[in-house]
Structure formats: structure tokens, C-alpha cells
Design an enzyme around this catalytic site. Structure first.
Site, PDB file in Angstrom:
ATOM      1  N   LYS A  75      46.950 -15.654  22.007  1.00  0.00           N
ATOM      2  CA  LYS A  75      45.817 -16.127  21.187  1.00  0.00           C
ATOM      3  C   LYS A  75      44.535 -16.077  22.010  1.00  0.00           C
ATOM      4  CE  LYS A  75      45.035 -20.683  20.960  1.00  0.00           C
ATOM      5  NZ  LYS A  75      43.697 -21.150  21.310  1.00  0.00           N
ATOM      6  N   ASN A  76      44.607 -16.550  23.250  1.00  0.00           N
ATOM      7  CA  ASN A  76      43.392 -16.700  24.061  1.00  0.00           C
ATOM      8  C   ASN A  76      42.899 -15.397  24.661  1.00  0.00           C
ATOM      9  OD1 ASN A  76      43.406 -19.323  23.332  1.00  0.00           O
ATOM     10  ND2 ASN A  76      44.073 -20.127  25.316  1.00  0.00           N
ATOM     11  N   CYS A 119      35.986 -32.019  20.629  1.00  0.00           N
ATOM     12  CA  CYS A 119      37.273 -31.831  19.955  1.00  0.00           C
ATOM     13  C   CYS A 119      38.223 -32.853  20.566  1.00  0.00           C
ATOM     14  CB  CYS A 119      37.792 -30.409  20.108  1.00  0.00           C
ATOM     15  SG  CYS A 119      38.427 -30.082  21.730  1.00  0.00           S
ATOM     16  N   ARG A 147      33.808 -31.010  25.848  1.00  0.00           N
ATOM     17  CA  ARG A 147      33.785 -29.533  25.934  1.00  0.00           C
ATOM     18  C   ARG A 147      32.391 -28.967  25.680  1.00  0.00           C
ATOM     19  NH1 ARG A 147      38.955 -27.063  23.115  1.00  0.00           N
ATOM     20  NH2 ARG A 147      38.561 -25.393  24.617  1.00  0.00           N
ATOM     21  N   ASP A 158      46.952 -25.880  29.665  1.00  0.00           N
ATOM     22  CA  ASP A 158      47.577 -25.680  28.346  1.00  0.00           C
ATOM     23  C   ASP A 158      49.085 -25.879  28.381  1.00  0.00           C
ATOM     24  OD1 ASP A 158      45.353 -22.998  27.245  1.00  0.00           O
ATOM     25  OD2 ASP A 158      45.087 -25.153  27.444  1.00  0.00           O
ATOM     26  N   ARG A 167      47.610 -23.046  14.669  1.00  0.00           N
ATOM     27  CA  ARG A 167      46.450 -22.379  15.269  1.00  0.00           C
ATOM     28  C   ARG A 167      46.891 -21.431  16.379  1.00  0.00           C
ATOM     29  NH1 ARG A 167      41.589 -26.024  17.022  1.00  0.00           N
ATOM     30  NH2 ARG A 167      41.015 -23.918  17.625  1.00  0.00           N
TER      31      ARG A 167
HETATM   32  C1  EPZ Z   1      39.787 -21.842  27.267  1.00  0.00           C
HETATM   33  O1  EPZ Z   1      38.915 -22.825  26.724  1.00  0.00           O
HETATM   34  C2  EPZ Z   1      41.027 -21.842  26.385  1.00  0.00           C
HETATM   35  N1  EPZ Z   1      40.656 -21.458  25.026  1.00  0.00           N
HETATM   36  C3  EPZ Z   1      41.666 -23.230  26.378  1.00  0.00           C
HETATM   37  O2  EPZ Z   1      42.874 -23.155  25.619  1.00  0.00           O
HETATM   38  C4  EPZ Z   1      42.027 -23.591  27.829  1.00  0.00           C
HETATM   39  O3  EPZ Z   1      42.556 -24.902  27.856  1.00  0.00           O
HETATM   40  C5  EPZ Z   1      40.768 -23.518  28.707  1.00  0.00           C
HETATM   41  O4  EPZ Z   1      40.172 -22.201  28.605  1.00  0.00           O
HETATM   42  C6  EPZ Z   1      41.070 -23.788  30.179  1.00  0.00           C
HETATM   43  O5  EPZ Z   1      42.019 -22.873  30.633  1.00  0.00           O
HETATM   44  C7  EPZ Z   1      40.467 -20.142  24.740  1.00  0.00           C
HETATM   45  O6  EPZ Z   1      40.583 -19.282  25.593  1.00  0.00           O
HETATM   46  C8  EPZ Z   1      40.113 -19.813  23.327  1.00  0.00           C
HETATM   47  P1  EPZ Z   1      36.623 -23.695  29.887  1.00  0.00           P
HETATM   48  P2  EPZ Z   1      37.373 -22.917  27.247  1.00  0.00           P
HETATM   49  O7  EPZ Z   1      35.271 -23.224  29.512  1.00  0.00           O
HETATM   50  O8  EPZ Z   1      36.854 -21.564  27.518  1.00  0.00           O
HETATM   51  C9  EPZ Z   1      34.084 -27.560  30.911  1.00  0.00           C
HETATM   52  C10 EPZ Z   1      44.406 -23.776  23.955  1.00  0.00           C
HETATM   53  O9  EPZ Z   1      45.119 -24.768  23.810  1.00  0.00           O
HETATM   54  N2  EPZ Z   1      32.922 -26.763  30.500  1.00  0.00           N
HETATM   55  O10 EPZ Z   1      37.351 -22.978  30.990  1.00  0.00           O
HETATM   56  O11 EPZ Z   1      36.630 -23.769  26.300  1.00  0.00           O
HETATM   57  C11 EPZ Z   1      35.013 -27.888  29.755  1.00  0.00           C
HETATM   58  O12 EPZ Z   1      34.592 -29.060  29.095  1.00  0.00           O
HETATM   59  C12 EPZ Z   1      42.967 -23.950  24.415  1.00  0.00           C
HETATM   60  O13 EPZ Z   1      44.781 -22.588  23.759  1.00  0.00           O
HETATM   61  C13 EPZ Z   1      31.651 -27.289  30.662  1.00  0.00           C
HETATM   62  O14 EPZ Z   1      31.481 -28.418  31.124  1.00  0.00           O
HETATM   63  O15 EPZ Z   1      37.581 -23.705  28.609  1.00  0.00           O
HETATM   64  C14 EPZ Z   1      36.340 -28.078  30.442  1.00  0.00           C
HETATM   65  O16 EPZ Z   1      36.389 -29.408  30.953  1.00  0.00           O
HETATM   66  C15 EPZ Z   1      42.598 -25.406  24.627  1.00  0.00           C
HETATM   67  N3  EPZ Z   1      30.574 -26.542  30.304  1.00  0.00           N
HETATM   68  C16 EPZ Z   1      36.286 -27.103  31.610  1.00  0.00           C
HETATM   69  O17 EPZ Z   1      34.898 -26.787  31.804  1.00  0.00           O
HETATM   70  C17 EPZ Z   1      30.700 -25.276  29.777  1.00  0.00           C
HETATM   71  O18 EPZ Z   1      29.688 -24.639  29.464  1.00  0.00           O
HETATM   72  C18 EPZ Z   1      37.035 -25.811  31.370  1.00  0.00           C
HETATM   73  O19 EPZ Z   1      36.542 -25.256  30.176  1.00  0.00           O
HETATM   74  C19 EPZ Z   1      32.009 -24.752  29.625  1.00  0.00           C
HETATM   75  C20 EPZ Z   1      33.101 -25.508  29.997  1.00  0.00           C
END
Ligand code: EPZ
Length: 417
Positions: A22-23, A117, A122, A304, A396
Site C-alpha cells: 500500500k505504502n 489522525c 502528524r 507499522d 484501508r
Molecule cells: C508513512 O507515513 C506511512 N504511510 C506510515 O504508514 C508509516 O507509519 C510512516 O511513514 C513511518 O514509517 C504511507 O507511506 C502512506 P513520516 P508518513 O512523515 O509519511 C512526523 C500505515 O499504517 N512528521 O515518516 O506520514 C510525523 O508526525 C501508515 O501504513 C512531522 O513532524 O510518516 C511522525 O511523527 C501509518 N512533520 C514522523 O515525523 C512532517 O512534515 C514520521 O512521519 C512530516 C512528518
């Protein structure tokens, strides 16, 4: 409302074919906004988030067809729209991945801020800072990011903390920027590498994907091409845990073992038997020892998989500490597991799990995608009949979960109430 009914205690044996990630599929679909060429994506999982993203692409003027299971074909006519509306973005944070492609392709984008969420605030501040570094002018109005630019200009961008989506948004935007872009402290997930491979197939010039430094040389336009989405390492990890709990030679096929190596290592450390090859994993359950895990960006233990591994530790003889370092609120599964009898104590970002505890069946409610997976695993081992509500969370990201589990011996069925 659809629900799952699970009769616990059944041994799992046989083969489970792992589907497309998915990701990886979601950013790949967003990337099709970058070109008018025909893009054929295969091994695309049949999950709700893919359906949502296809709808979003159509709203943006992309022609989307799905000629066969697992196949999505897109053809751009220059995205007529440039707005990702709140009603879609609020259901799926990954919609925010259209920001970079829209800016690069049309010079404008109006994308709803994703909002929080279940697993945390996030924010998208790192995405926005990176777009500004590439020359975009951003304004925030009514919960939307309104971005404009002439042509994006390559830049040096350093992330303070790795962000998967931020790296993906930047990489896509930079493919059509003038000049070269360097992303430092970029995310290293396999899904980043997969996206880079798709973009390179379309004509982009990218080096370093999978490391913490990615360089992108901008080109004037991208063409079409075909790309197979990588297997889903989190789906594979989820079934690996099912095998650790109930497996009598449960075999996962069509996976890339290397992509979930830390999960394989930690599950093996509990004492179960895992026979691993490059694309297959066979697991047989055993007496479980407690194993501590700490979630980290790739190649560390994936956040995850935290909920699923926590459930596994409820069956280990002793106590294990699960530390969640990526998201600030990713223990939503704990109250539901408590209702099934699990002995878990939360202390800030740590959860201490004591076992083994015989879980009892209950009516439970899914809160987010991976929490719902841990509830399914709990139902598979709980004495009696467990009913899981709010299945849309599960749908999802897991394709045909009940069919795959039933095919290897689980008593699980979906019903309407
Ligand atoms: C991706 O989310 C995945 N989703 C998530 O999978 C996964 O948990 C996550 O990466 C971490 O591996 C998809 O790929 C669609 P991040 P993403 O930006 O890109 C903070 C699932 O269950 N952050 O790496 O949103 C954020 O709050 C989902 O399949 C900021 O602060 O994750 C988090 O604490 C859930 N500012 C951390 O960084 C930003 O601008 C990591 O987020 C961006 C992120």
C-alpha cells in the site's frame, strides 16, 4: 456496518501470498500526475486507500482505468484540477502526496492540510519547508495549503528527522525542477526506492534512493512506462506474527525478506522457528521468550509493526518493553487488548507487556489500520468468538485478510449487522 467474527485457537498452516505494498502504491499513483504519458502499475493491492487515491487522481483530471486485478493504468491530460479537497484528504493523509507533483507539473496546488489522525498530530511542516526551498510560494487559508511557483528550482534540502512522505513529495517535485536537488537525512524505506525506480522508468534522473542522501537532476518532462509495485513488508510482518502465534509451517510467498529483516530478526529472537529465503518465509510457533523492540525509521524496527509485535509479546513468558519513537500516540490498540485480558502498562512512549496471558474473546473496535491488525491477531488466539467493529480501518491496508487467513485454517468471517 461490516464486522469480523473470529473463532480463536485454530492452527495456521499452508501458504499466504503477500500482495503489493500500500505504502508504495500510493506515492506511485501520485507520481502519475507528473506526466501525460501512459503509466501502467501492476501488483497494486486492492485496498481502500488505493481506491481513494484513484478517485483523487480522476478529480485532478487524470484518466484512470483498472483493466485487471492489481493493474492500474493512468493517462494524464495535464492535470486540469489542482485541488485535493478536505473530504478526501481527511480520510487519507497520503493524499498530501499530490502536493509536490501538482506544483511541479502545473505550478499551483491547493491541498487540504491532513489534520490529525488516531496515531498523532502528524504535521506536514517538513513537506512545506521543502516545497518553499524548491521555490514555491505557500499560503495557508481555511485549512488548505495554497502553493504556487513558476518553475521549481533545485535546492539543497536537509530534513531534521527522516520523513517518508516528505522525502516522497520532494523527490517527485524535484524531478521537473530546474537544476539539481539534494535531499539529506532522507527516509530510506523500500517504498522510497520503489518510487525512485518508477520515476526513473518515466525518465527522471535520481541517485541515492535508499540511502540518507538522494540527488535528483531535474528534467523538462517525463514520459510513460510500466512498473510493478514491491510486496508489502508490513502485510508480510503481520502474517509472520500470526505464524509465530499459531503457525504449524505457515509459509509467506511473494515477499522480499530483506525488506522486513528487522522484523524477522526480532520474531526469531522470541524462539520461533523461521526458515527464510529471499522471497519466502516459513514459520512454526514455539514457546515465546520476551523480546524488547524500539520502533525506528528504516532499517530499524518499523512503527507499522509495533501493535502486532506487542500482541505477540502478550503470549511471551516474561515481560517485554515496546518503545514507540516515531509517533506520539500509537498505543490506541492497548485499551482494546486490555478488554481481552492483556497485561500491558503504558509509561509515556514505553509499553511494558507481561505474559503469557490467555486472552479472552470480546467485542472490540478498530481505531487505526495497524491497531486493527493486532486485534485480528488477538482474536485468532483468544478463547471463544471475537467480533471486530469498524472494519474500514482494516480494509484501508489489508487485501482479502479474512480470505487469506481462512485459507490457512483460521475460522474468520465478515458479516453485516
Ligand atoms: C508513512 O507515513 C506511512 N504511510 C506510515 O504508514 C508509516 O507509519 C510512516 O511513514 C513511518 O514509517 C504511507 O507511506 C502512506 P513520516 P508518513 O512523515 O509519511 C512526523 C500505515 O499504517 N512528521 O515518516 O506520514 C510525523 O508526525 C501508515 O501504513 C512531522 O513532524 O510518516 C511522525 O511523527 C501509518 N512533520 C514522523 O515525523 C512532517 O512534515 C514520521 O512521519 C512530516 C512528518
Amino acid at each position: 456496518m461490516e464486522k469480523l467474527r473470529i473463532e480463536g485457537g485454530r492452527t495456521l498452516a499452508g501458504e499466504v501470498a503477500i500482495g503489493g505494498a500500500k505504502n508504495a502504491a500510493l506515492p506511485a499513483l501520485a507520481a502519475t500526475l507528473l506526466t501525460d504519458g501512459e503509466v501502467t502499475l501492476t501488483n497494486v493491492p486492492a485496498v481502500r486507500d488505493v481506491d481513494t487515491t484513484c478517485r483523487l487522481l480522476e478529480q485532478l483530471g487524470v484518466e484512470v482505468s483498472r483493466p485487471a486485478p492489481g493493474v492500474v493504468v493512468t493517462r494524464g491530460q495535464g492535470p486540469t484540477g489542482s485541488e485535493a479537497a478536505y473530504d478526501l484528504v481527511k480520510t487519507m493523509r497520503a493524499s498530501f502526496l499530490v502536493l509536490g507533483p501538482l506544483l511541479a507539473r502545473t505550478g499551483r496546488a491547493r491541498v487540504s492540510l491532513p489534520g490529525g489522525c488516531a496515531i498523532g498530530a502528524r504535521p506536514v511542516d517538513r513537506h512545506l519547508a521543502a516545497m518553499e526551498a524548491l521555490g514555491a510560494k505557500l499560503e495557508l487559508h481555511d485549512g488548505y495549503v495554497e502553493a504556487t511557483c513558476d518553475r521549481l528550482c533545485g535546492a539543497e534540502i536537509a530534513f531534521d528527522v527522516p520523513t517518508v512522505g516528505g522525502t516522497e513529495n520532494c523527490m517527485m517535485a524535484a524531478t521537473l525542477a530546474r537544476g539539481s536537488t539534494t535531499l539529506r537525512n532522507s527516509a530510506r524505506e523500500p517504498e522510497i526506492v520503489d518510487l525512485a525506480e518508477l520515476l526513473i522508468t518515466l525518465g527522471a534522473k535520481i541517485e541515492g534512493a535508499g540511502t540518507d542522501t538522494i540527488t535528483i537532476e531535474g528534467v523538462d518532462e517525463l514520459g510513460g512506462g510500466s512498473h510493478a509495485i514491491i510486496p508489502d513488508r508490513i502485510e508480510a510482518g503481520t502474517y509472520l506474527v500470526a505464524g509465530a502465534l499459531l503457525g504449524d509451517d505457515l509459509t509467506l510467498t511473494h515477499c522480499v525478506t530483506e525488506h522486513l529483516q528487522t522484523v524477522v530478526d526480532r520474531v526469531a529472537a522470541t524462539g520461533v522457528q523461521i526458515d527464510a529465503s529471499a522471497d519466502r518465509l516459513t514459520i512454526r510457533r514455539a514457546e515465546l521468550h520476551p523480546v524488547d523492540v524500539r520502533t525506528q525509521p528504516y532499517p530499524g524496527f518499523p512503527t507499522d509493526m509495533q501493535a502486532q509485535f506487542m500482541l505477540l509479546m502478550t503470549q511471551a513468558a516474561g515481560s517485554a518493553v515496546i518503545r514507540e519513537t516515531v509517533f506520539e500516540n500509537r498505543f490506541m490498540h492497548v485499551p482494546e487488548l486490555h478488554r481481552m485480558g492483556a497485561d500491558i502498562t503504558i509509561d509515556g512512549r514505553n509499553a511494558v507487556v507481561r505474559g503469557p496471558t490467555a486472552l479472552s474473546s470480546a467485542h472490540v473496535m478498530a481505531t487505526d489500520l495497524r491497531a486493527s491488525a493486532s486485534l485480528v491477531l488477538a482474536g485468532l488466539i483468544a478463547e471463544g468468538e471475537t467480533v471486530i467493529d469498524r472494519l474500514y480501518h482494516l480494509d484501508r491496508g489489508y487485501e482479502n485478510l479474512e480470505a487469506k487467513l481462512a485459507a490457512v485454517g483460521a475460522h474468520v468471517e465478515r458479516f453485516r449487522e
